[in-house]
Design a protein around this motif. Structure first.
Motif, PDB file in Angstrom:
ATOM      1  N   ASP A  84       0.814  -1.223   0.000  1.00  0.00           N
ATOM      2  CA  ASP A  84       0.000   0.000   0.000  1.00  0.00           C
ATOM      3  C   ASP A  84       0.843   1.266   0.000  1.00  0.00           C
ATOM      4  N   LEU A  85       0.173   2.394  -0.009  1.00  0.00           N
ATOM      5  CA  LEU A  85       0.824   3.690  -0.098  1.00  0.00           C
ATOM      6  C   LEU A  85       1.684   3.999   1.120  1.00  0.00           C
ATOM      7  N   PHE A 114      -9.337   4.426  -2.198  1.00  0.00           N
ATOM      8  CA  PHE A 114      -9.606   5.805  -1.795  1.00  0.00           C
ATOM      9  C   PHE A 114     -10.917   6.243  -2.447  1.00  0.00           C
ATOM     10  N   LYS A 115     -11.533   7.269  -1.865  1.00  0.00           N
ATOM     11  CA  LYS A 115     -12.795   7.787  -2.419  1.00  0.00           C
ATOM     12  C   LYS A 115     -12.583   8.325  -3.832  1.00  0.00           C
ATOM     13  N   ASN A 116     -11.462   9.020  -4.036  1.00  0.00           N
ATOM     14  CA  ASN A 116     -11.142   9.607  -5.337  1.00  0.00           C
ATOM     15  C   ASN A 116      -9.665  10.003  -5.349  1.00  0.00           C
ATOM     16  N   PHE A 117      -9.200  10.568  -6.455  1.00  0.00           N
ATOM     17  CA  PHE A 117      -7.787  10.910  -6.545  1.00  0.00           C
ATOM     18  C   PHE A 117      -7.407  12.032  -5.582  1.00  0.00           C
ATOM     19  N   GLU A 119      -8.583  12.445  -2.472  1.00  0.00           N
ATOM     20  CA  GLU A 119      -8.319  11.817  -1.176  1.00  0.00           C
ATOM     21  C   GLU A 119      -6.983  11.081  -1.212  1.00  0.00           C
ATOM     22  N   ARG A 120      -6.704  10.382  -2.301  1.00  0.00           N
ATOM     23  CA  ARG A 120      -5.430   9.675  -2.431  1.00  0.00           C
ATOM     24  C   ARG A 120      -4.267  10.651  -2.308  1.00  0.00           C
ATOM     25  N   GLY A 121      -4.362  11.792  -2.978  1.00  0.00           N
ATOM     26  CA  GLY A 121      -3.316  12.809  -2.884  1.00  0.00           C
ATOM     27  C   GLY A 121      -3.176  13.357  -1.474  1.00  0.00           C
ATOM     28  N   ASP A 122      -4.308  13.563  -0.800  1.00  0.00           N
ATOM     29  CA  ASP A 122      -4.271  14.052   0.577  1.00  0.00           C
ATOM     30  C   ASP A 122      -3.614  13.034   1.516  1.00  0.00           C
ATOM     31  N   VAL A 128       3.652  11.860   3.856  1.00  0.00           N
ATOM     32  CA  VAL A 128       4.931  12.535   3.629  1.00  0.00           C
ATOM     33  C   VAL A 128       5.302  13.428   4.803  1.00  0.00           C
ATOM     34  N   THR A 129       4.310  14.084   5.400  1.00  0.00           N
ATOM     35  CA  THR A 129       4.613  15.018   6.484  1.00  0.00           C
ATOM     36  C   THR A 129       4.728  14.338   7.849  1.00  0.00           C
ATOM     37  N   GLU A 130       4.280  13.084   7.957  1.00  0.00           N
ATOM     38  CA  GLU A 130       4.445  12.368   9.221  1.00  0.00           C
ATOM     39  C   GLU A 130       5.914  12.049   9.438  1.00  0.00           C
TER      40      GLU A 130
END
Length: 131
Positions: A84-85, A114-117, A119-122, A128-130
């Protein structure tokens, strides 16, 4: 490498192989490419051929389409599959050389994961910020 010394780009709207290839050529200093999502059984040959010919990048594939792509290029030391991501981002942090860029350009739909692209980007941005 120190993950603060790499850049992380996202083009989550990339749902076809051609978009991913364009993104690779558009983002400066790409070293790692994150690919994969819902498998709509589209033709990935152009992307598979690119991966086979371009070992200067490290490819991390995930989800159903990523598994299909990986199976087509398995055995290449610069391509791997993860589930997964979240695992993709963690691996990219470890494997991308300092000063390099990580590109998230899935070449696949987000549905089913994901609901849509957007949400995937979010989710990618959050990962990335974690720390």
């Amino acid at each position: 490498p120190d993950s603060s010394s790499i850049s992380m780009a996202t083009i989550s709207i990339s749902t076809i192989p051609e978009a991913t290839l364009q993104a690779i050529g558009s983002i400066p200093n790409v070293k790692t490419v994150l690919i994969g999502g819902m498998d709509r059984h589209i033709d990935y040959d152009i992307l598979i051929d690119f991966i086979k010919a371009h070992g200067e990048y490290f490819y991390i594939t995930s989800y159903e389409s990523g598994k299909r792509i990986y199976e087509s290029v398995s055995g290449l030391p610069y391509c791997t599959w993860v589930p997964d991501l979240a695992v993709s981002v963690a691996l990219a942090r470890r494997e991308t050389p300092a000063g390099g860029a990580v590109l998230f350009s899935p070449a696949a739909a987000s549905y089913g994961y994901f609901k849509n692209f957007e949400e995937r980007g979010d989710v990618y941005k959050r990962l990335v910020t974690e720390t």
